[in-house]
Write a protein that holds these residues in place. Structure first.
Motif, mmCIF file in Angstrom:
data_model
loop_
_atom_site.group_PDB
_atom_site.id
_atom_site.type_symbol
_atom_site.label_atom_id
_atom_site.label_comp_id
_atom_site.label_asym_id
_atom_site.label_seq_id
_atom_site.Cartn_x
_atom_site.Cartn_y
_atom_site.Cartn_z
ATOM 1 N N SER A 116 0.851 -1.206 0.000
ATOM 2 C CA SER A 116 0.000 0.000 0.000
ATOM 3 C C SER A 116 0.876 1.242 0.000
ATOM 4 O O SER A 116 2.002 1.220 0.511
ATOM 5 N N MET A 117 0.330 2.331 -0.533
ATOM 6 C CA MET A 117 1.026 3.608 -0.399
ATOM 7 C C MET A 117 0.874 4.054 1.053
ATOM 8 O O MET A 117 -0.249 4.166 1.564
ATOM 9 N N ILE A 118 1.989 4.246 1.724
ATOM 10 C CA ILE A 118 1.949 4.696 3.123
ATOM 11 C C ILE A 118 2.530 6.103 3.169
ATOM 12 O O ILE A 118 3.683 6.322 2.781
ATOM 13 N N VAL A 119 1.720 7.037 3.617
ATOM 14 C CA VAL A 119 2.133 8.447 3.672
ATOM 15 C C VAL A 119 2.107 8.900 5.127
ATOM 16 O O VAL A 119 1.080 8.777 5.801
ATOM 17 N N GLY A 120 3.236 9.396 5.591
ATOM 18 C CA GLY A 120 3.308 9.908 6.950
ATOM 19 C C GLY A 120 2.637 11.273 7.044
ATOM 20 O O GLY A 120 2.741 12.083 6.118
ATOM 21 N N MET A 121 1.916 11.497 8.150
ATOM 22 C CA MET A 121 1.330 12.819 8.422
ATOM 23 C C MET A 121 1.858 13.238 9.779
ATOM 24 O O MET A 121 1.559 12.607 10.790
ATOM 25 N N THR A 122 2.647 14.285 9.811
ATOM 26 C CA THR A 122 3.308 14.651 11.055
ATOM 27 C C THR A 122 3.161 16.132 11.369
ATOM 28 O O THR A 122 2.947 16.946 10.471
ATOM 29 N N SER A 123 3.265 16.443 12.666
ATOM 30 C CA SER A 123 3.279 17.850 13.090
ATOM 31 C C SER A 123 4.704 18.376 13.126
ATOM 32 O O SER A 123 4.945 19.552 13.348
ATOM 33 N N ARG A 124 5.665 17.473 12.966
ATOM 34 C CA ARG A 124 7.078 17.846 13.021
ATOM 35 C C ARG A 124 7.501 18.366 11.650
ATOM 36 O O ARG A 124 7.249 17.708 10.650
ATOM 37 N N ASP A 125 8.138 19.526 11.639
ATOM 38 C CA ASP A 125 8.553 20.066 10.344
ATOM 39 C C ASP A 125 10.063 20.028 10.139
ATOM 40 O O ASP A 125 10.571 20.504 9.136
ATOM 41 N N ARG A 126 10.782 19.441 11.092
ATOM 42 C CA ARG A 126 12.246 19.342 10.927
ATOM 43 C C ARG A 126 12.564 18.276 9.895
ATOM 44 O O ARG A 126 12.046 17.155 9.966
ATOM 45 N N ASP A 127 13.451 18.590 8.965
ATOM 46 C CA ASP A 127 13.822 17.649 7.902
ATOM 47 C C ASP A 127 14.371 16.347 8.465
ATOM 48 O O ASP A 127 14.062 15.267 7.962
ATOM 49 N N SER A 128 15.164 16.435 9.533
ATOM 50 C CA SER A 128 15.801 15.232 10.096
ATOM 51 C C SER A 128 14.739 14.261 10.618
ATOM 52 O O SER A 128 14.871 13.036 10.448
ATOM 53 N N GLU A 129 13.699 14.814 11.216
ATOM 54 C CA GLU A 129 12.646 13.945 11.764
ATOM 55 C C GLU A 129 11.811 13.338 10.646
ATOM 56 O O GLU A 129 11.432 12.159 10.712
ATOM 57 N N LYS A 130 11.540 14.132 9.609
ATOM 58 C CA LYS A 130 10.773 13.589 8.473
ATOM 59 C C LYS A 130 11.581 12.512 7.764
ATOM 60 O O LYS A 130 11.042 11.486 7.346
ATOM 61 N N GLN A 131 12.890 12.742 7.653
ATOM 62 C CA GLN A 131 13.739 11.753 6.983
ATOM 63 C C GLN A 131 13.778 10.450 7.770
ATOM 64 O O GLN A 131 13.769 9.360 7.183
ATOM 65 N N ALA A 132 13.821 10.552 9.098
ATOM 66 C CA ALA A 132 13.824 9.344 9.930
ATOM 67 C C ALA A 132 12.520 8.572 9.746
ATOM 68 O O ALA A 132 12.521 7.340 9.702
ATOM 69 N N PHE A 133 11.420 9.298 9.634
ATOM 70 C CA PHE A 133 10.117 8.658 9.409
ATOM 71 C C PHE A 133 10.098 8.013 8.018
ATOM 72 O O PHE A 133 9.651 6.885 7.840
ATOM 73 N N MET A 134 10.600 8.736 7.032
ATOM 74 C CA MET A 134 10.664 8.199 5.661
ATOM 75 C C MET A 134 11.470 6.910 5.631
ATOM 76 O O MET A 134 11.112 5.957 4.933
ATOM 77 N N ALA A 135 12.563 6.873 6.402
ATOM 78 C CA ALA A 135 13.454 5.716 6.400
ATOM 79 C C ALA A 135 12.750 4.460 6.914
ATOM 80 O O ALA A 135 13.207 3.338 6.635
ATOM 81 N N ALA A 136 11.652 4.621 7.621
ATOM 82 C CA ALA A 136 10.889 3.462 8.118
ATOM 83 C C ALA A 136 10.171 2.739 6.979
ATOM 84 O O ALA A 136 9.723 1.600 7.146
ATOM 85 N N GLY A 137 10.035 3.411 5.812
ATOM 86 C CA GLY A 137 9.402 2.760 4.664
ATOM 87 C C GLY A 137 8.245 3.520 4.055
ATOM 88 O O GLY A 137 7.459 2.958 3.295
ATOM 89 N N LEU A 138 8.151 4.810 4.360
ATOM 90 C CA LEU A 138 7.072 5.613 3.786
ATOM 91 C C LEU A 138 7.298 5.857 2.296
ATOM 92 O O LEU A 138 8.432 5.887 1.832
ATOM 93 N N ASP A 139 6.184 6.082 1.594
ATOM 94 C CA ASP A 139 6.280 6.549 0.210
ATOM 95 C C ASP A 139 6.395 8.077 0.157
ATOM 96 O O ASP A 139 6.915 8.640 -0.805
ATOM 97 N N ASP A 140 5.868 8.724 1.187
ATOM 98 C CA ASP A 140 5.864 10.188 1.215
ATOM 99 C C ASP A 140 5.618 10.620 2.659
ATOM 100 O O ASP A 140 5.126 9.822 3.479
ATOM 101 N N CYS A 141 5.962 11.857 2.948
ATOM 102 C CA CYS A 141 5.712 12.376 4.296
ATOM 103 C C CYS A 141 5.240 13.821 4.168
ATOM 104 O O CYS A 141 5.890 14.627 3.487
ATOM 105 N N ARG A 142 4.102 14.117 4.781
ATOM 106 C CA ARG A 142 3.539 15.465 4.699
ATOM 107 C C ARG A 142 3.372 16.038 6.094
ATOM 108 O O ARG A 142 3.201 15.293 7.062
ATOM 109 N N VAL A 143 3.389 17.376 6.139
ATOM 110 C CA VAL A 143 3.165 18.067 7.411
ATOM 111 C C VAL A 143 1.670 18.391 7.528
ATOM 112 O O VAL A 143 1.073 18.868 6.559
ATOM 113 N N LYS A 144 1.105 18.150 8.708
ATOM 114 C CA LYS A 144 -0.316 18.476 8.930
ATOM 115 C C LYS A 144 -0.489 19.995 8.825
ATOM 116 O O LYS A 144 0.439 20.746 9.104
#
Lengths: 156, 147
Positions: free
Chosen positions: B99-127
């Motif tokens: 499935s396409m898995i897209v992270g939705m986070t309140s964190r806007d720091r690139d390092s945190e989004k990248q760590a989330f992406m590294a878990a296997g997301l297809d994309d990561c967006r800020v709420k």
């Protein structure tokens, strides 16, 4: 005449909304929520905002407890509560409150107790202001719906 | 319904192949513990024609897939109790969920989004979730499933 009452109330609502946008209290996300409201969910925005108030008050109580902790402030937990508040506040379009939470989060990331206390005071003040204004908005909306619902008797 | 309920099971044995739901309607699983976000995301996504299901943490999402359910799209919050977004994403990818898995986070720091992406997301967006984000996700889904 009664129709004019509903129109006047709608104008009051628009004026209040414009004021809140101009002050930076709300942003476009609030309009997106309004666009989701229709006949199938006529009270969607007020319902969501009430859920938001209920959840936010729990988070604010927790944050107050953490900030005023004498011995050791759990900054990690503070960050978690703030992330949730940022997520929900941005989701309803509460722009100014979101920005205050972001600044609060920065202070907690730096483990700065003085800055956290100041941020908490600002946050609580902004929350009260937002709640009062949105209550005012929904009260006017309720009056408008009632005024618009009055019909002249049909004459045969 | 766009998803299928498989056999109820609390434990996944080995890898479970994720089968795509049939039909033109996209299904989405919202994984978020915040009641405000749950409500808004459900109504917003339904308005765009998605069939939406909502769960409150990563473990509930994993359990759904373990029981045979499948979704075109998973909107995954980052911080949740019981099982957070990164861990749930790793579990789902470990189960070979495509499935396409897209992270939705309140964190806007690139390092945190990248760590989330590294878990296997297809994309990561800020709420917050907006009409523009949903439109963009629909575009990606149309390409992925070639509707």
């Amino acid at each position: 005449m009664l129709g004019l009452g509903a129109d006047r109330l709608r104008a009051d609502m628009n004026r209040l909304l414009a004021f809140l946008f101009h002050q930076g209290v709300l942003d476009e996300q609030f309009l997106q929520l309004q666009q989701l409201q229709d006949e199938s969910s006529p009270n969607f925005v007020s319902e969501v905002v009430n859920i938001y108030f209920h959840e936010s008050e729990k988070l604010l109580r927790n944050l107050r407890g953490l900030v005023l902790e004498r011995e050791f402030s759990d900054y990690k937990k503070m960050g978690i509560h703030l992330n949730q508040l940022i997520g929900s506040s941005s989701s309803i379009g509460a722009k100014r409150l979101t920005n205050i939470c972001v600044a609060f989060r920065a202070a907690s990331d730096q483990n700065n107790p003085t800055a956290c206390l100041r941020a908490l005071e600002l946050l609580e003040h902004e929350y009260c202001y937002l709640k009062n204004k949105l209550h005012e908005f929904f009260q006017i909306e309720q009056q408008r719906v009632m005024a618009a619902g009055v019909r002249y008797p049909i004459q045969n | 319904m766009a998803f299928r309920m498989g056999n109820s099971s609390t434990k996944c044995s080995g890898s479970s192949k994720n089968c795509l739901a049939t039909g033109n309607k996209f299904s989405v699983l919202v994984v978020d513990d915040d009641p405000v976000v749950q409500r808004i995301h459900r109504v917003f996504l339904n308005r765009f024609g998605f069939e939406t299901q909502v769960v409150g943490n990563g473990k509930e999402a994993v359990d759904l897939y373990c029981s045979g359910a499948s979704f075109h799209l998973v909107l995954m919050d980052m911080e949740m109790p019981v099982m957070d977004g990164p861990e749930a994403t790793r579990e789902l990818r470990g189960m070979e969920v495509s499935s396409m898995i897209v992270g939705m986070t309140s964190r806007d720091r690139d390092s945190e989004k990248q760590a989330f992406m590294a878990a296997g997301l297809d994309d990561c967006r800020v709420k917050p979730l907006t009409a523009d984000i949903i439109t963009s996700l629909l575009h990606q889904l149309n390409i992925k499933y070639q509707y």
